[in-house]
Design a protein around this motif. Structure first.
Motif, mmCIF file in Angstrom:
data_model
loop_
_atom_site.group_PDB
_atom_site.id
_atom_site.type_symbol
_atom_site.label_atom_id
_atom_site.label_comp_id
_atom_site.label_asym_id
_atom_site.label_seq_id
_atom_site.Cartn_x
_atom_site.Cartn_y
_atom_site.Cartn_z
ATOM 1 N N GLU A 97 -52.426 91.654 11.884
ATOM 2 C CA GLU A 97 -52.953 90.359 11.453
ATOM 3 C C GLU A 97 -54.370 90.494 10.906
ATOM 4 O O GLU A 97 -54.722 89.863 9.906
ATOM 5 C CB GLU A 97 -52.926 89.349 12.609
ATOM 6 C CG GLU A 97 -51.539 89.060 13.146
ATOM 7 C CD GLU A 97 -51.019 90.096 14.150
ATOM 8 O OE1 GLU A 97 -49.863 89.954 14.570
ATOM 9 O OE2 GLU A 97 -51.761 91.039 14.520
ATOM 10 N N ARG A 100 -54.218 92.382 7.477
ATOM 11 C CA ARG A 100 -53.746 91.480 6.413
ATOM 12 C C ARG A 100 -54.834 90.496 6.001
ATOM 13 O O ARG A 100 -55.037 90.234 4.821
ATOM 14 C CB ARG A 100 -52.495 90.748 6.872
ATOM 15 C CG ARG A 100 -51.285 91.649 6.947
ATOM 16 C CD ARG A 100 -50.049 90.880 7.406
ATOM 17 N NE ARG A 100 -48.917 91.775 7.516
ATOM 18 C CZ ARG A 100 -48.155 91.887 8.587
ATOM 19 N NH1 ARG A 100 -48.394 91.140 9.662
ATOM 20 N NH2 ARG A 100 -47.134 92.719 8.604
ATOM 21 N N TYR A 150 -61.961 89.079 14.454
ATOM 22 C CA TYR A 150 -60.633 88.612 14.870
ATOM 23 C C TYR A 150 -60.518 88.816 16.379
ATOM 24 O O TYR A 150 -61.004 89.813 16.917
ATOM 25 C CB TYR A 150 -59.568 89.431 14.132
ATOM 26 C CG TYR A 150 -58.150 89.087 14.488
ATOM 27 C CD1 TYR A 150 -57.491 88.033 13.869
ATOM 28 C CD2 TYR A 150 -57.459 89.842 15.433
ATOM 29 C CE1 TYR A 150 -56.170 87.732 14.191
ATOM 30 C CE2 TYR A 150 -56.139 89.540 15.757
ATOM 31 C CZ TYR A 150 -55.502 88.494 15.139
ATOM 32 O OH TYR A 150 -54.216 88.194 15.452
#
Length: 154
Positions: A97, A100, A150
């Motif tokens: 994730e 990307r 993140y």
């Protein structure tokens, strides 16, 4: 081939991979993974990256320090392996994730993203989607401190 020659060759590959990917290849198309010959979790991470649709080229070498230095990976954020994709470095067990998002964002300020250490449950370390750990963004400006990019498992 001596270790010094392998290290120099690895650094040259990383430089070439970063420049070629930034200039010519689609960001989500190809990734070069630099890993040591004895690490199973690095191999597992690269396999998961391939399963996700990336074309992976593995470069096996005993000492990744010169590759990390060339890429600009801070020592306190080092993980298991380092990869090059889309003009960025990916240090350690970075989740799909985050990869990307980084490649889609195309932020020119970011040099790469890193997961320090080897978090249990991260990609290649058990692949537990509920595992909680942070991925840090590293600026191309070395005077700027890394920031959380993140949060896995949230």
């Amino acid at each position: 081939m001596t270790n010094l020659m392998r290290t120099a060759l690895g650094a040259a590959f990383l430089s070439l991979a970063l420049s070629q990917q930034a200039a010519a290849l689609p960001a989500e198309d190809e990734m070069t993974v630099y890993r040591t010959p004895w690490c199973g979790c690095c191999h597992a991470w690269a396999e998961e990256i391939e399963k996700a649709g990336y074309r992976v080229k593995s470069v096996i070498q005993e000492d990744l320090a010169p590759v990390r230095k060339l890429a600009g990976v801070p020592a306190d954020l080092e993980g298991c392996h380092v990869a090059a994709a889309g003009g960025y470095f990916l240090e350690g067990h970075v989740p799909l994730e985050a990869i990307r998002a980084l490649l889609a964002e195309k932020n020119p300020v970011i040099a790469g993203i890193a997961v320090p250490g080897m978090p249990q449950g991260s990609l290649g370390m058990g692949n537990d989607p509920s595992a909680q750990y942070e991925v840090f963004a590293v600026s191309r400006d070395a005077s700027v401190a890394p920031t959380v990019y993140y949060r896995a498992g949230d």
